[in-house]
Design a protein around this motif. Structure first.
Motif, PDB file in Angstrom:
ATOM      1  N   HIS A 234       6.285 -62.112 -67.704  1.00  0.00           N
ATOM      2  CA  HIS A 234       5.544 -62.996 -66.800  1.00  0.00           C
ATOM      3  C   HIS A 234       5.138 -62.241 -65.536  1.00  0.00           C
ATOM      4  CE1 HIS A 234       6.123 -66.915 -68.894  1.00  0.00           C
ATOM      5  NE2 HIS A 234       7.133 -66.244 -69.437  1.00  0.00           N
ATOM      6  N   GLU A 235       6.011 -61.333 -65.070  1.00  0.00           N
ATOM      7  CA  GLU A 235       5.704 -60.555 -63.866  1.00  0.00           C
ATOM      8  C   GLU A 235       4.604 -59.533 -64.123  1.00  0.00           C
ATOM      9  OE1 GLU A 235       9.470 -58.879 -62.799  1.00  0.00           O
ATOM     10  OE2 GLU A 235      10.309 -60.815 -62.206  1.00  0.00           O
ATOM     11  N   GLN A 236       4.585 -58.925 -65.316  1.00  0.00           N
ATOM     12  CA  GLN A 236       3.620 -57.879 -65.644  1.00  0.00           C
ATOM     13  C   GLN A 236       2.260 -58.437 -66.082  1.00  0.00           C
ATOM     14  OE1 GLN A 236       3.900 -54.220 -66.119  1.00  0.00           O
ATOM     15  NE2 GLN A 236       5.551 -54.439 -64.652  1.00  0.00           N
ATOM     16  N   ALA A 237       2.220 -59.703 -66.497  1.00  0.00           N
ATOM     17  CA  ALA A 237       0.982 -60.280 -67.033  1.00  0.00           C
ATOM     18  C   ALA A 237      -0.209 -60.161 -66.072  1.00  0.00           C
ATOM     19  CB  ALA A 237       1.210 -61.734 -67.449  1.00  0.00           C
ATOM     20  N   PRO A 238      -0.085 -60.502 -64.775  1.00  0.00           N
ATOM     21  CA  PRO A 238      -1.260 -60.392 -63.890  1.00  0.00           C
ATOM     22  C   PRO A 238      -1.784 -58.957 -63.769  1.00  0.00           C
ATOM     23  CG  PRO A 238       0.411 -61.785 -62.890  1.00  0.00           C
ATOM     24  CD  PRO A 238       1.043 -61.151 -64.095  1.00  0.00           C
ATOM     25  N   GLU A 239      -0.883 -57.984 -63.708  1.00  0.00           N
ATOM     26  CA  GLU A 239      -1.312 -56.582 -63.631  1.00  0.00           C
ATOM     27  C   GLU A 239      -2.014 -56.163 -64.924  1.00  0.00           C
ATOM     28  OE1 GLU A 239       0.504 -52.169 -62.604  1.00  0.00           O
ATOM     29  OE2 GLU A 239       1.805 -53.918 -62.417  1.00  0.00           O
ATOM     30  N   PHE A 240      -1.507 -56.645 -66.059  1.00  0.00           N
ATOM     31  CA  PHE A 240      -2.129 -56.353 -67.348  1.00  0.00           C
ATOM     32  C   PHE A 240      -3.530 -56.945 -67.405  1.00  0.00           C
ATOM     33  CE2 PHE A 240      -2.857 -57.283 -71.905  1.00  0.00           C
ATOM     34  CZ  PHE A 240      -2.759 -55.993 -72.412  1.00  0.00           C
ATOM     35  N   VAL A 241      -3.680 -58.175 -66.932  1.00  0.00           N
ATOM     36  CA  VAL A 241      -4.987 -58.830 -66.919  1.00  0.00           C
ATOM     37  C   VAL A 241      -5.952 -58.053 -66.031  1.00  0.00           C
ATOM     38  CG1 VAL A 241      -6.240 -60.915 -66.217  1.00  0.00           C
ATOM     39  CG2 VAL A 241      -4.085 -61.106 -67.478  1.00  0.00           C
ATOM     40  N   ALA A 242      -5.481 -57.610 -64.861  1.00  0.00           N
ATOM     41  CA  ALA A 242      -6.342 -56.847 -63.944  1.00  0.00           C
ATOM     42  C   ALA A 242      -6.813 -55.553 -64.590  1.00  0.00           C
ATOM     43  CB  ALA A 242      -5.595 -56.562 -62.645  1.00  0.00           C
ATOM     44  N   SER A 243      -5.921 -54.855 -65.274  1.00  0.00           N
ATOM     45  CA  SER A 243      -6.326 -53.601 -65.921  1.00  0.00           C
ATOM     46  C   SER A 243      -7.203 -53.881 -67.134  1.00  0.00           C
ATOM     47  CB  SER A 243      -5.104 -52.769 -66.315  1.00  0.00           C
ATOM     48  OG  SER A 243      -4.425 -53.345 -67.407  1.00  0.00           O
ATOM     49  N   ALA A 244      -6.977 -54.996 -67.794  1.00  0.00           N
ATOM     50  CA  ALA A 244      -7.755 -55.345 -68.991  1.00  0.00           C
ATOM     51  C   ALA A 244      -9.182 -55.732 -68.635  1.00  0.00           C
ATOM     52  CB  ALA A 244      -7.073 -56.492 -69.732  1.00  0.00           C
TER      53      ALA A 244
END
Length: 169
Positions: free
Chosen positions: A85-95
């Motif tokens: 849940h913590e990593q999801a926003p960073e993953f979305v930003a890079s995606a």
């Protein structure tokens, strides 16, 4: 009466001795705990071996189905994983810049899938479980860089560990 005084003195001495032993054991436990914390910090977040690193070099054709035949970052997330849940926003930003695929395992996947809105492909349910098993994911989150043929070229347990993939043309 002298017998009671001697017994009381011996009992007191025994209690003091046991107290000293307990305090010594507690001190040793604190020392070991401190050493353990130092070792854990030195080893990193996942310990001495990163379970994602062993995936590099494996060819997983099942992933090629979800990359559209182009290099892509693939993230594996679990519903019950706080770090996911913590990593999801960073993953979305890079995606957003490169396109990516997210695999979400566990139920209900709605909340975590909602956090991954903006990712090109989000796979949940039985298909997500099948992909997790095909790749042999052992820790969550796990992030992979996959070429268009399903070859895992990089792997990590944090989005920041992987360099950005150039967007497919």
């Amino acid at each position: 009466m002298a017998f009671l005084v001697v017994a009381l003195v011996l009992l007191t001495a025994l209690c003091v001795f046991q107290l000293v032993l307990v305090l010594a054991v507690l001190r040793r436990l604190r020392e070991h705990e401190s050493r353990f914390e130092q070792l854990a910090k030195a080893a990193g977040p996942m310990g001495a071996s990163d379970p994602a690193a062993e995936l590099v070099g494996r060819r997983v054709p099942e992933l090629a189905e979800h990359t559209g035949g182009s290099p892509r970052t693939v993230g594996f997330f679990s519903v019950g994983c706080e770090a996911c849940h913590e990593q999801a926003p960073e993953f979305v930003a890079s995606a957003a810049a490169t396109g990516a695929s997210a695999i979400v395992v566990g139920t209900p996947a709605d909340e975590l899938a909602g956090l991954l809105e903006g990712v090109q492909t989000v796979v949940t349910g039985a298909e997500g479980e099948r992909l997790m098993k095909a790749v042999d994911i052992k820790a969550f989150p796990t992030f992979l860089q996959v070429d268009g043929e399903g070859l895992i070229v990089r792997a990590g347990i944090a989005v920041a560990e992987l360099p950005a993939v150039a967007p497919a043309l």
